[in-house]
Write an enzyme that holds these catalytic residues in place. Structure first.
Site, PDB file in Angstrom:
ATOM      1  N   TYR A 191      10.972 -29.501 -36.681  1.00  0.00           N
ATOM      2  CA  TYR A 191      11.447 -28.337 -35.224  1.00  0.00           C
ATOM      3  C   TYR A 191      11.714 -28.935 -33.981  1.00  0.00           C
ATOM      4  O   TYR A 191      11.331 -29.803 -33.766  1.00  0.00           O
ATOM      5  CB  TYR A 191      10.332 -27.604 -34.597  1.00  0.00           C
ATOM      6  CG  TYR A 191       9.269 -26.613 -35.629  1.00  0.00           C
ATOM      7  CD1 TYR A 191      10.295 -25.849 -36.452  1.00  0.00           C
ATOM      8  CD2 TYR A 191       8.320 -26.674 -36.527  1.00  0.00           C
ATOM      9  CE1 TYR A 191       9.585 -25.194 -37.359  1.00  0.00           C
ATOM     10  CE2 TYR A 191       7.544 -26.052 -36.715  1.00  0.00           C
ATOM     11  CZ  TYR A 191       7.810 -24.945 -37.529  1.00  0.00           C
ATOM     12  OH  TYR A 191       7.802 -23.951 -38.064  1.00  0.00           O
TER      13      TYR A 191
ATOM     14  N   ASP B  29      12.849 -31.738 -41.814  1.00  0.00           N
ATOM     15  CA  ASP B  29      13.285 -32.020 -40.637  1.00  0.00           C
ATOM     16  C   ASP B  29      12.059 -31.486 -39.138  1.00  0.00           C
ATOM     17  O   ASP B  29      11.900 -30.636 -39.806  1.00  0.00           O
ATOM     18  CB  ASP B  29      14.180 -33.391 -39.502  1.00  0.00           C
ATOM     19  CG  ASP B  29      15.200 -32.512 -39.490  1.00  0.00           C
ATOM     20  OD1 ASP B  29      14.958 -30.744 -39.342  1.00  0.00           O
ATOM     21  OD2 ASP B  29      15.578 -32.056 -38.266  1.00  0.00           O
TER      22      ASP B  29
ATOM     23  N   PHE C 291       6.280 -27.383 -40.549  1.00  0.00           N
ATOM     24  CA  PHE C 291       5.838 -26.270 -40.225  1.00  0.00           C
ATOM     25  C   PHE C 291       4.897 -25.926 -39.267  1.00  0.00           C
ATOM     26  O   PHE C 291       4.807 -25.146 -38.887  1.00  0.00           O
ATOM     27  CB  PHE C 291       6.135 -25.306 -41.619  1.00  0.00           C
ATOM     28  CG  PHE C 291       6.937 -25.605 -42.571  1.00  0.00           C
ATOM     29  CD1 PHE C 291       8.637 -25.403 -42.384  1.00  0.00           C
ATOM     30  CD2 PHE C 291       6.853 -26.946 -43.806  1.00  0.00           C
ATOM     31  CE1 PHE C 291       9.045 -25.514 -43.240  1.00  0.00           C
ATOM     32  CE2 PHE C 291       7.909 -26.422 -44.847  1.00  0.00           C
ATOM     33  CZ  PHE C 291       8.722 -25.980 -44.145  1.00  0.00           C
TER      34      PHE C 291
ATOM     35  N   HIS D 108      14.014 -23.041 -48.569  1.00  0.00           N
ATOM     36  CA  HIS D 108      13.059 -23.233 -47.230  1.00  0.00           C
ATOM     37  C   HIS D 108      12.801 -21.628 -46.612  1.00  0.00           C
ATOM     38  O   HIS D 108      14.044 -20.790 -47.019  1.00  0.00           O
ATOM     39  CB  HIS D 108      14.523 -23.827 -46.558  1.00  0.00           C
ATOM     40  CG  HIS D 108      13.799 -24.687 -45.542  1.00  0.00           C
ATOM     41  ND1 HIS D 108      13.467 -23.437 -44.072  1.00  0.00           N
ATOM     42  CD2 HIS D 108      13.239 -26.077 -45.215  1.00  0.00           C
ATOM     43  CE1 HIS D 108      12.831 -24.739 -43.578  1.00  0.00           C
ATOM     44  NE2 HIS D 108      12.909 -25.782 -44.318  1.00  0.00           N
TER      45      HIS D 108
END
Length: 221
Positions: free
Chosen positions: A65, A63, A76, A185
């Site tokens: 930031y 999801d 990202f 991740h």
């Protein structure tokens, strides 16, 4: 929250559903209570920046930031001038290790999006300071529909699933001629358990070239 025109026909069923209308109401109510990221105009920035016919690679995260000024609709990525979150720093480190590129001076990944890399999260909004706060509210059906639409294309797409949330989408994608790469991740909690050293960028390019496609230029300009 306006879905870009190029994507609307592909997502028509989910966008017309009662569940999507409930999701819109939920996000509106959340914004009325306090900060929600990204800004409404940026929620579908990944789809705006990379229309369906240009998608060659899809990188899927979790999801957005949840810090002020960070999320701008591309998974990202942060805009130039914004301090890079730890996950993005790990992506940059792995990029340098994998391909020998210099570590970029900023964290904006718009150039990847412009080259056909869809930077998509499984959930597209988040409450300030509360990671995962909008999970399970309806976004998953929308991002499922995006991936199903891409998987239905005859031209190859390389799907990169980073983290457990993204990897749950794998069942939607396992059909030829597409290639699915599952990975850890890049967050500090997990990066040292398999992300760092995984060489995902060269793996993507290898998968493209095996299908007669040009590689992605991963340099961040």
């Amino acid at each position: 929250m306006k879905v870009p025109a190029a994507w609307r026909p592909l997502l028509a069923e989910v966008l017309a559903s009662p569940e999507y209308r409930a999701l819109e109401r939920f996000v509106d109510e959340e914004r009325a209570r306090g900060p929600v990221y990204p800004a409404a105009r940026d929620v579908f920035a990944a789809l705006e920046r990379t229309p369906p016919e240009r998608v060659r690679v899809a990188i899927l995260g979790q999801d957005p930031y949840h810090g002020e000024g960070q999320a701008h609709g591309l998974a990202f990525s942060v805009r130039p001038g914004v301090a890079r979150p730890p996950s993005l720093l790990n992506i940059h480190r792995e990029l340098a290790s994998d391909l020998g590129h210099d570590i970029p001076a900023h964290g904006c990944l718009e150039c990847w999006a412009d080259r056909g890399v869809l930077l998509l999260n499984t959930v597209l909004t988040v409450r300030a300071g509360e990671a995962g706060s909008h999970a399970g509210k309806g976004w998953e059906a929308v991002t499922d529909a995006v991936l199903v639409a891409l998987a239905a294309r005859p031209s190859p797409v390389v799907f990169v699933l980073w983290g457990a949330h993204a990897q749950r989408k794998a069942k939607l994608l396992e059909r030829a001629p597409h290639h699915v790469l599952r990975g850890v991740h890049p967050s500090p909690l997990s990066a040292h358990r398999g992300f760092l050293g995984s060489r995902p960028f060269s793996a993507v390019n290898r998968a493209l070239e095996e299908r007669g496609e040009a590689p992605i230029d991963w340099r961040i300009t």
